[in-house]
Motif scaffolding. Structure first.
Motif: not given
Lengths: 158, 120
Positions: A63, A66-67, A71, A113, A145
């Motif tokens: 995660i 990916r974030e 971002s 994020t 989120i």
């Protein structure tokens, strides 16, 4: 979780001593056997089978990555746009996490994020103050989120 | 085979350099400390990460030399740069650096007012 891990390493060492062979292969074999033993005896531990925690940590790391990529894409769009039509602002987000390390991980995740940056944490550690790049459309999306992040972190510490 | 890999690593490093340039542009262009901090703490992180990753992969494939220090560097940058961004913006807020005029909302102000009211 740490107790189960330690026990597993201990079983692996016992396996090495039993076989009288001291290399990585026999350690690995003993580790697998220990894993099986702990799985069969999982009812006797107060916490759950620890591989689930390891899996949750791996999911959290994915995660994170990916974030980070998402971002960067969001910031890229804002910077490249010829007209600067963002609406920044600071909003408060109540959190249910209790332990310090959980809040730290959540704050790091939020900072990575798209379009959010943690500015302050209230003294009783119940509210995070977050600076958002574009508060109008992000506000609700971000709350959802956050819920998924919070869930992922709780999954690790369960 | 090695030529293709070299091109891939080159693309990774170029991507990192591009992101670093982009974050520099963002720091110049955005209006206040907080929005600049967004650009600096995100794009620069991924930029540095991909440059380090490209260098690591190049030396691994080309020279057969696995440099664990580059991997450690990736982990350290990844862990520390969001914290640095948080600390800078917090220090800025506590020393009363104003937000941009067009900012819409400021919940943190209420918290500080509450604390002042309690202190009295």
């Amino acid at each position: 979780m740490a107790l189960q891990l330690l026990l597993n390493v201990f079983i692996a060492f016992t396996w090495m001593f039993l076989g009288n062979s001291y290399d990585f292969g026999s350690f690995f074999g003993g580790y697998l056997i220990g894993l099986l033993l702990i799985f069969t005896l999982r009812r006797y531990f107060s916490t759950r089978f620890y591989i689930l925690n390891v899996w949750a940590v791996i999911k959290l790391m994915l995660i994170f990555i990916r974030e980070l990529v998402l971002s960067n894409y969001a910031i890229f769009k804002v910077i490249i746009k010829p007209k600067l039509d963002i609406k920044p602002g600071i909003f408060a987000l109540p959190t249910e996490l209790k332990k310090d390390w959980e809040i730290t991980v959540l704050a790091n995740l939020i900072t990575l994020t798209p379009g959010t940056l943690v500015v302050d944490i209230s003294d009783d550690r119940k509210i995070l103050y977050i600076h958002a790049m574009d508060i109008s459309d992000v506000d609700e999306a971000i709350d959802s989120i956050k819920n998924s992040f919070e869930k992922a972190i709780m999954e690790v510490s369960r | 085979m090695n030529e293709i890999l070299e091109i891939v690593f080159g693309v990774i490093i170029l991507f990192g350099a591009l992101l670093s340039v982009l974050s520099a542009i963002g720091v110049l262009r955005l209006p206040d400390v907080y929005t600049r901090n967004h650009a600096a703490s995100k794009s620069a992180t991924l930029g540095v990460l991909s440059i380090l990753l490209g260098a690591f992969l190049y030396f691994w494939v080309e020279e057969g030399y696995m440099n664990a220090r580059l991997l450690l560097g990736i982990v350290f940058v990844f862990l520390t740069s969001p914290v640095a961004g948080h600390l800078i913006s917090r220090a800025a807020y506590n020393s009363k650096v104003p937000l941009w005029d067009k900012s819409v909302q400021d919940d943190l102000k209420m918290k500080n007012q509450d604390e002042k009211a309690k202190a009295r």
